[in-house]
Motif scaffolding. Structure first.
Motif, short mmCIF file in Angstrom:
data_model
loop_
_atom_site.label_atom_id
_atom_site.label_comp_id
_atom_site.label_asym_id
_atom_site.label_seq_id
_atom_site.Cartn_x
_atom_site.Cartn_y
_atom_site.Cartn_z
N TYR A 9 0.83 -1.21 0.00
CA TYR A 9 0.00 0.00 0.00
C TYR A 9 0.87 1.26 0.00
N VAL A 59 -5.38 -2.12 9.45
CA VAL A 59 -6.55 -1.76 8.65
C VAL A 59 -6.78 -0.25 8.71
N GLN A 60 -6.59 0.35 9.88
CA GLN A 60 -6.75 1.80 10.01
C GLN A 60 -5.69 2.54 9.19
N LYS A 62 -4.08 1.32 6.59
CA LYS A 62 -4.43 1.07 5.18
C LYS A 62 -5.50 2.06 4.72
N SER A 63 -6.49 2.30 5.56
CA SER A 63 -7.57 3.23 5.21
C SER A 63 -7.03 4.64 4.97
N ARG A 64 -6.12 5.08 5.82
CA ARG A 64 -5.53 6.42 5.65
C ARG A 64 -4.69 6.49 4.37
N GLN A 67 -7.04 6.65 1.40
CA GLN A 67 -7.63 7.98 1.25
C GLN A 67 -6.66 8.93 0.55
#
Length: 88
Positions: A9, A59-60, A62-64, A67
C-alpha cells in the motif's frame, strides 16, 4: 523475505505521489509509465492479500493510505482532463 501488505500500500501511495508530481509537470509519458508500475504493485498486493490478513491497527493505516491515494488520483484526473480532450 516477503513484503508486508502495508508495504505494498505504501509503495502504491508513493507511486501515486510520483504520478501526481509528473501530472503537475505535464509529463504525461511519465504518468503513464508510473501507472503501469502501480498496476504491477496492485497485482502483487492482490496475490499477497490472498494469503495474509491485516490486523486492526493495520486496517486503520491502510484506510488512511487509501484515502491519500484517492486524493492523488482525483487531482491527477482533474489535471488529465485537458490533456485527454487534446487527444480527441
Amino acid at each position: 523475505m516477503d513484503a508486508s501488505l502495508l508495504q505494498y500500500y505504501e509503495a502504491i501511495e508513493s507511486a501515486s505521489q510520483d504520478m501526481l508530481a509528473a501530472a503537475r509537470d505535464g509529463n504525461w509519458d511519465e504518468v503513464v509509465k508510473l501507472e503501469g508500475a502501480c498496476a504491477v504493485l496492485i497485482a502483487q498486493l492482490k496475490h499477497a492479500a490472498a494469503s495474509r490478513k491485516l490486523g486492526a491497527e493495520e486496517v486503520q493505516l491502510k484506510s488512511r493510505i487509501m484515502q491519500r491515494i484517492l486524493v492523488n488520483d482525483a487531482e491527477i484526473r482533474q489535471l488529465a482532463e485537458p490533456w485527454l480532450e487534446d487527444l480527441d
